[in-house]
Design an enzyme around this catalytic site. Sequence first.
Site, PDB file in Angstrom:
ATOM      1  N   HIS A 115       0.861  -1.183   0.000  1.00 56.27           N
ATOM      2  CA  HIS A 115       0.000   0.000   0.000  1.00 56.27           C
ATOM      3  C   HIS A 115       0.899   1.236   0.000  1.00 56.27           C
ATOM      4  O   HIS A 115       1.569   1.516   0.999  1.00 56.27           O
ATOM      5  CB  HIS A 115      -0.918   0.008   1.219  1.00 56.27           C
TER       6      HIS A 115
ATOM      7  N   GLU B 286       1.287   3.989   2.871  1.00 59.26           N
ATOM      8  CA  GLU B 286       1.721   3.571   4.206  1.00 59.26           C
ATOM      9  C   GLU B 286       3.239   3.648   4.294  1.00 59.26           C
ATOM     10  O   GLU B 286       3.950   2.639   4.391  1.00 59.26           O
ATOM     11  CB  GLU B 286       1.169   2.181   4.513  1.00 59.26           C
TER      12      GLU B 286
ATOM     13  N   HIS C  27       3.164  -2.653   7.047  1.00 61.38           N
ATOM     14  CA  HIS C  27       2.055  -1.775   6.664  1.00 61.38           C
ATOM     15  C   HIS C  27       1.923  -0.624   7.661  1.00 61.38           C
ATOM     16  O   HIS C  27       2.650  -0.554   8.655  1.00 61.38           O
ATOM     17  CB  HIS C  27       0.740  -2.570   6.617  1.00 61.38           C
TER      18      HIS C  27
ATOM     19  N   GLU D 123       1.663  -3.868  11.495  1.00 61.40           N
ATOM     20  CA  GLU D 123       0.929  -2.611  11.352  1.00 61.40           C
ATOM     21  C   GLU D 123       1.536  -1.567  12.280  1.00 61.40           C
ATOM     22  O   GLU D 123       1.512  -1.723  13.507  1.00 61.40           O
ATOM     23  CB  GLU D 123      -0.548  -2.808  11.704  1.00 61.40           C
TER      24      GLU D 123
END
Length: 577
Positions: A278, A281, A374, A448
């Site tokens: 992504h 990010e 991410h 994350e």
Amino acid sequence: PRWPIECEVIKEAIEHIEWVPPEPEPFCQPSSHEQVPAGSSEEQGTVVYHLSPVPPGSCFTRARAGGAPGPLSSPAATLEGPQDTTLLFESRFESGNLQKAVKVGPYEYVLTLRPDLYTAKHTQWFYFRVQNTRRDAVYRFTIANLAKPKSLYGEGMRPLLYSQQDARSRGIGWRRVGAEVRYYRGGGGEEPATFCLSWSMRFPHDGDTCYLAHSYPYTYSDLQRYLRAVVGDPVRSRYCAVRALCRSLAGNTVYLLTITGPAGGAGKRAVVLSARAHPGESGGSWAMRGFLDFVLSAAPDARLLRRLFVFKVVPMLNPDGVVVGNSRCSLAGRDPNRAYGTACRGSFPAVWHLRAMVERLLAEREVVLYCDFHGHSRKNNVFMYGCDGGRAGAAPRLRERIFPLMLSKNAPDKFSFPSCKFKVQKSKEGTGRVVMWRMGVTNSYTLEAAFGGSTLGGRNSHFTVEDLKSLGYHLCDTLLDFCDPDPAKFQRCLAEVDALLRQRLGSGESWSDVPTSDLESRYVPVTLPLGPAGPAVAAAVLSLWDLSPKPTSLTRCSDVASCFVRPPISLPAGTRP
């Protein structure tokens, strides 16, 4: 970098210095979400910047270095003289994505972000430049077309500012700015709904060139500069081979790094790491930078890691999305981290080649860890998503939880083990971590890192670049703990995870055969309307329930008061739910 042929690109090379604030940058006090700031509508304003949008329904056809041929257009307003205070906007550079700016007051602007290229959605990341600043003015910016109903901006997160004058004269880089930060639903009534981010700020200098961003930018050119330095280093290049995994749709190189010591490769286990599926990010790239800085260093633990493992690293899976400033998609107009299970080589070359590389790797050696880096926009701290398919027996179900628990102990002020999830949801079947897990990589994770910061270990402040880079070091440290021949740490964590799961279901129950969905549902969310008396009403209602233990927290969200209680819930007779 190669750009789609529709994209205009300015010729200036954009580079930013690295800098760490001397003091933690605290979250701001969240403002009321219901109150819409004055001047947030563009209807009565003057357009001062407008790029021609890519035609709706179009798709990627071809690319070239530097983007569109021919002379550049002039999307920014022309100043009428030295007394004109209008800001000059620009975003036609790597990772920039401002589409339109409307001046609605002397120092107020409503901004529209360009959606991910060849889509009409996924607006979250932003990065643009302003010039002709005034030091004594209070500016207000409103980004009017964000896509997510909830954001860390509603929890005190602030945007980032970079001043060229401060960078040159004082060595100061990106820093958090903004007061009266609000995140709220737009008032247009359109579907799907759009959301607005609004904040006030001052610029540090007159006539400065400044950049504003959602997160610390890390571009494709930044990666290329870093890899050139590695290849040109006679020491690091001995144990780091930089190759092309494949070419992206636009023809940009997707790099594959193979890092290992010089001897004994046949018996080594493998570790596979990736980042920037992504593109918005960017914290994933900084975590990857920290990993590469450490594993390529002369530290004794780094030498040990290279002796024990073969590292296969793809530091930027979606370079096209990073180049054009997308939030989520590649130039295929789709999310590459939902395409691992069905990816065709033509549409998602990086995903296809990464999966094929792991298949070959598994045929020749054990892959002890897969981790995809991410960023997260709704929860603070750092956490992991893993995979628990509900296999019978205690040992198989515990194994996936050991590595995240160890990481939380090595980074207690950043990593939150209670925030980790291990359920394999149907909507996540096409993600890298689930597909790699089904291929046979037991320890397969998505890492994350919040766009905001940490609320752990006495902290309540934004992440810095150094915080993000330290995640790469902590991952290395945890890998050595996880694979330590002395099983003491592993056994302690095994016992701790077992105790945590038993505690969730109650001491008299066995959890080993409980569905994963039940293990994940530790708490039941109870939602109540939030008005001026919302918290008091919530406390009064909860006091009616015979709960053990009692609820410990009441979280104020954008439009509800949420509290979390252990099941089962029993209401006293005659009480209305």
